[in-house]
Design an enzyme around this catalytic site. Structure first.
Site, PDB file in Angstrom:
ATOM      1  N   THR A  11     -14.288  -5.603  -5.702  1.00 27.03           N
ATOM      2  CA  THR A  11     -12.876  -5.268  -5.926  1.00 27.03           C
ATOM      3  C   THR A  11     -12.231  -4.650  -4.680  1.00 27.03           C
ATOM      4  O   THR A  11     -11.083  -4.947  -4.361  1.00 27.03           O
ATOM      5  CB  THR A  11     -12.714  -4.310  -7.120  1.00 27.03           C
ATOM      6  N   GLY A 139     -10.643   7.548   1.248  1.00 29.98           N
ATOM      7  CA  GLY A 139      -9.562   8.362   0.699  1.00 29.98           C
ATOM      8  C   GLY A 139      -9.354   8.045  -0.766  1.00 29.98           C
ATOM      9  O   GLY A 139     -10.164   7.353  -1.397  1.00 29.98           O
ATOM     10  N   THR A 141      -8.227   5.941  -3.155  1.00 28.02           N
ATOM     11  CA  THR A 141      -7.760   4.552  -3.098  1.00 28.02           C
ATOM     12  C   THR A 141      -8.430   3.687  -4.155  1.00 28.02           C
ATOM     13  O   THR A 141      -9.484   3.107  -3.896  1.00 28.02           O
ATOM     14  CB  THR A 141      -8.124   3.952  -1.721  1.00 28.02           C
ATOM     15  N   ALA A 143      -9.003   0.302  -5.908  1.00 28.97           N
ATOM     16  CA  ALA A 143      -8.723  -1.097  -5.602  1.00 28.97           C
ATOM     17  C   ALA A 143      -7.654  -1.653  -6.543  1.00 28.97           C
ATOM     18  O   ALA A 143      -6.760  -2.397  -6.123  1.00 28.97           O
ATOM     19  CB  ALA A 143     -10.009  -1.913  -5.739  1.00 28.97           C
ATOM     20  N   LYS A 194     -18.220  13.292  -3.790  1.00 29.79           N
ATOM     21  CA  LYS A 194     -17.228  13.388  -4.881  1.00 29.79           C
ATOM     22  C   LYS A 194     -17.629  12.493  -6.057  1.00 29.79           C
ATOM     23  O   LYS A 194     -17.240  12.754  -7.200  1.00 29.79           O
ATOM     24  CB  LYS A 194     -15.813  13.071  -4.384  1.00 29.79           C
ATOM     25  N   SER A 257     -12.337   4.922 -12.373  1.00 31.34           N
ATOM     26  CA  SER A 257     -13.583   5.323 -11.707  1.00 31.34           C
ATOM     27  C   SER A 257     -14.802   4.978 -12.553  1.00 31.34           C
ATOM     28  O   SER A 257     -14.943   5.430 -13.691  1.00 31.34           O
ATOM     29  CB  SER A 257     -13.574   6.824 -11.442  1.00 31.34           C
ATOM     30  N   VAL A 282     -22.663  -1.015  -9.779  1.00 30.31           N
ATOM     31  CA  VAL A 282     -23.361   0.085  -9.107  1.00 30.31           C
ATOM     32  C   VAL A 282     -22.601   1.392  -9.371  1.00 30.31           C
ATOM     33  O   VAL A 282     -21.388   1.453  -9.189  1.00 30.31           O
ATOM     34  CB  VAL A 282     -23.422  -0.177  -7.578  1.00 30.31           C
ATOM     35  N   GLU A 284     -22.345   4.734  -7.850  1.00 31.10           N
ATOM     36  CA  GLU A 284     -22.823   5.326  -6.592  1.00 31.10           C
ATOM     37  C   GLU A 284     -23.115   6.820  -6.710  1.00 31.10           C
ATOM     38  O   GLU A 284     -23.938   7.346  -5.968  1.00 31.10           O
ATOM     39  CB  GLU A 284     -21.814   5.053  -5.479  1.00 31.10           C
TER      40      GLU A 284
HETATM   41  N1  LIG Z   1     -13.310  -0.170  -5.905  1.00 31.01           N
HETATM   42  C1  LIG Z   1     -12.614   0.772  -5.317  1.00 31.01           C
HETATM   43  O1  LIG Z   1     -11.541   1.155  -5.776  1.00 31.01           O
HETATM   44  C2  LIG Z   1     -13.096   1.385  -4.031  1.00 31.01           C
HETATM   45  C3  LIG Z   1     -12.209   2.154  -3.279  1.00 31.01           C
HETATM   46  C4  LIG Z   1     -12.665   2.747  -2.102  1.00 31.01           C
HETATM   47  C5  LIG Z   1     -13.966   2.557  -1.701  1.00 31.01           C
HETATM   48  N2  LIG Z   1     -14.801   1.813  -2.457  1.00 31.01           N
HETATM   49  C6  LIG Z   1     -16.162   1.636  -1.973  1.00 31.01           C
HETATM   50  O2  LIG Z   1     -16.295   0.308  -1.507  1.00 31.01           O
HETATM   51  C7  LIG Z   1     -17.613  -0.171  -1.753  1.00 31.01           C
HETATM   52  C8  LIG Z   1     -17.515  -1.461  -2.535  1.00 31.01           C
HETATM   53  O3  LIG Z   1     -16.929  -1.137  -3.781  1.00 31.01           O
HETATM   54  P1  LIG Z   1     -16.434  -2.229  -4.806  1.00 31.01           P
HETATM   55  O4  LIG Z   1     -15.646  -1.513  -5.824  1.00 31.01           O
HETATM   56  O5  LIG Z   1     -15.812  -3.373  -4.096  1.00 31.01           O
HETATM   57  O6  LIG Z   1     -17.808  -2.655  -5.428  1.00 31.01           O
HETATM   58  P2  LIG Z   1     -18.108  -3.885  -6.378  1.00 31.01           P
HETATM   59  O7  LIG Z   1     -19.133  -3.436  -7.353  1.00 31.01           O
HETATM   60  O8  LIG Z   1     -16.865  -4.491  -6.883  1.00 31.01           O
HETATM   61  O9  LIG Z   1     -18.806  -4.862  -5.321  1.00 31.01           O
HETATM   62  C9  LIG Z   1     -19.597  -5.842  -5.763  1.00 31.01           C
HETATM   63  C10 LIG Z   1     -19.754  -6.820  -4.612  1.00 31.01           C
HETATM   64  O10 LIG Z   1     -20.832  -6.435  -3.773  1.00 31.01           O
HETATM   65  C11 LIG Z   1     -21.370  -7.614  -3.204  1.00 31.01           C
HETATM   66  N3  LIG Z   1     -22.795  -7.674  -3.491  1.00 31.01           N
HETATM   67  C12 LIG Z   1     -23.404  -7.698  -4.697  1.00 31.01           C
HETATM   68  N4  LIG Z   1     -24.734  -7.764  -4.537  1.00 31.01           N
HETATM   69  C13 LIG Z   1     -24.952  -7.777  -3.206  1.00 31.01           C
HETATM   70  C14 LIG Z   1     -26.130  -7.819  -2.415  1.00 31.01           C
HETATM   71  N5  LIG Z   1     -27.346  -7.864  -2.963  1.00 31.01           N
HETATM   72  N6  LIG Z   1     -25.998  -7.789  -1.066  1.00 31.01           N
HETATM   73  C15 LIG Z   1     -24.774  -7.723  -0.486  1.00 31.01           C
HETATM   74  N7  LIG Z   1     -23.627  -7.701  -1.195  1.00 31.01           N
HETATM   75  C16 LIG Z   1     -23.732  -7.711  -2.543  1.00 31.01           C
HETATM   76  C17 LIG Z   1     -20.692  -8.814  -3.856  1.00 31.01           C
HETATM   77  O11 LIG Z   1     -19.680  -9.285  -2.983  1.00 31.01           O
HETATM   78  C18 LIG Z   1     -20.079  -8.200  -5.107  1.00 31.01           C
HETATM   79  O12 LIG Z   1     -18.888  -8.810  -5.510  1.00 31.01           O
HETATM   80  C19 LIG Z   1     -18.326   0.942  -2.512  1.00 31.01           C
HETATM   81  O13 LIG Z   1     -19.126   1.687  -1.638  1.00 31.01           O
HETATM   82  C20 LIG Z   1     -17.199   1.802  -3.054  1.00 31.01           C
HETATM   83  O14 LIG Z   1     -17.542   3.165  -3.182  1.00 31.01           O
HETATM   84  C21 LIG Z   1     -14.389   1.206  -3.603  1.00 31.01           C
END
Ligand SMILES: NC(=O)c1ccc[n+]([C@@H]2O[C@H](COP(=O)([O-])OP(=O)(O)OC[C@H]3O[C@@H](n4cnc5c(N)ncnc54)[C@H](O)[C@@H]3O)[C@@H](O)[C@H]2O)c1
Length: 340
Positions: A11, A139, A141, A143, A194, A257, A282, A284
């Site tokens: 996302t 920050g 944020t 998605a 956090k 969250s 996941v 985290e």
């Molecule tokens: N979602 C948010 O709002 C947000 C905002 C800021 C920061 N983050 C951070 O960004 C990071 C990604 O978050 P997200 O929400 O996109 O997570 P997510 O759970 O949506 O991401 C899943 C993605 O990870 C990838 N993935 C899955 N298995 C994998 C593997 N074995 N190897 C490599 N890639 C693989 C794939 O592209 C999958 O779509 C996290 O560390 C999160 O803390 C997320």
């Protein structure tokens, strides 16, 4: 305009890819999951971002060498447990002039490395990339909100001021205001820790507690994170900024969250493992607990809330007993008006 490669099509990776493409940048996205690339390129939609359409200008690829080549900026947007493997995979295709931007939030168990430290550690295997610049972008944020252009703020953290400014320029637009901070370690610690406080916040909601309890948690949670950060040499001010209190507020109070949601299931009585399964992604905050507990011992600081979350998640303590232990614990940190 810049050419940007995004590693990870979750996302956050997709919300950023959309935003950057709409700002006129040349954006490509790679995922380790081939089916995800097939779906995204066919539908231009992400199952977890309903109603959001991705511009035709975004290129999708299953080939990581293709993703990395010719890009000025590479964004690492996979969840924290996959950062090391993803950096390792990308390494042979990077070049020294690129800026790497980590947007993942976590601390590695065992090494205690933040995400950019993991990337630096992997870069040791490629001396030809010595000096490549690495930034963290973090920050308050979600998605889900960035993907629909809601006004949002974020911090570009890098010890190289030129790289911090370049990242600031690239990510700034009418919906995203970017601040800079040279304290990359502090910014990344805030983002990782956090999540544990957000788990606690969800647990309180699950137990049926109200606003008083949540305000106490956020305030004392920030105190804990700050205490550890100062002991680790980070700047205190970082913790009172967007990457610190800002991200803590958003994660501890929002329905978006997954840490908060997972905590709520636990507070309602589900064992942690089942709660994680029910979230289906996941969580985290749970992954960050072992490193936080190791850091607590290594730096000899008190982290009572994080310890209480650890006891619920990893040692079977009933959530309500963990709250009581916090309410009744020794008040010595108030002696001498020690508010930190
Ligand atoms: N979602 C948010 O709002 C947000 C905002 C800021 C920061 N983050 C951070 O960004 C990071 C990604 O978050 P997200 O929400 O996109 O997570 P997510 O759970 O949506 O991401 C899943 C993605 O990870 C990838 N993935 C899955 N298995 C994998 C593997 N074995 N190897 C490599 N890639 C693989 C794939 O592209 C999958 O779509 C996290 O560390 C999160 O803390 C997320």
């Amino acid at each position: 305009m810049s050419s940007i490669g995004v590693l990870g099509a979750g996302t956050w990776g997709m919300a950023l890819a959309r935003m950057l493409a709409n700002s006129g940048h040349d954006v490509a996205v790679w995922s380790a999951l081939g089916y995800e690339i097939d779906d995204l390129s066919a539908t231009r939609k992400h199952p977890k971002l309903p109603g959001v359409a991705f511009p035709e200008s975004i290129a999708f690829t299953k080939d990581i060498s293709d993703l990395c080549s010719g890009k000025e900026v590479i964004i690492l947007a996979v969840p924290s447990p996959f950062i090391r493997a993803t950096a390792k995979q990308a390494l042979p295709f990077l070049n020294k002039d690129q800026i790497l931007v980590s947007v993942a939030k976590g601390i590695e168990k065992g090494t205690h490395y933040t995400m950019t430290e993991i990337i630096s550690d992997e870069l040791k295997n490629a001396p030809e990339l010595d000096g490549i610049r690495i930034a963290a972008l973090s920050g308050p944020t979600h998605a889900e909100e960035v993907a629909i252009d809601m006004p949002t703020t974020i911090v570009s953290a890098c010890d190289d001021p030129d790289a911090a400014s370049k990242v600031q320029d690239i990510f700034s637009n009418t919906c995203m205001r970017v601040y800079r901070n040279p304290d990359i370690k502090g910014v990344e610690l805030c983002g990782a820790l956090k999540n544990i406080i957000a788990l606690a916040s969800g647990i309180l909601t699950g137990l049926g507690y109200g606003d008083n309890t949540k305000a106490a948690l956020i305030t004392r949670g920030l105190t804990e994170i700050t205490r550890l950060g100062i002991a680790m040499g980070c700047r205190e001010k970082t913790f009172y900024g967007l990457a610190g209190i800002g991200d803590l507020i958003v994660t501890a109070t929002s329905v978006h969250s997954r840490n908060n949601t997972c905590g709520r299931y636990i507070g309602q009585g589900l064992p942690a493992e089942e709660a994680v399964k029910k979230v289906g992604m996941v969580v985290e905050g749970i992954n960050a607990i072992p490193a936080a507990m190791q850091l607590k011992d290594a730096y000899n600081v008190e982290l009572p809330i994080i310890e209480a979350v650890d006891s619920v998640i990893n040692r079977g303590t009933k959530p309500s007993d963990a709250v009581m232990s916090l309410m009744l614990r020794d008040k010595k940190d108030e002696i001498g008006f020690d508010i930190i």
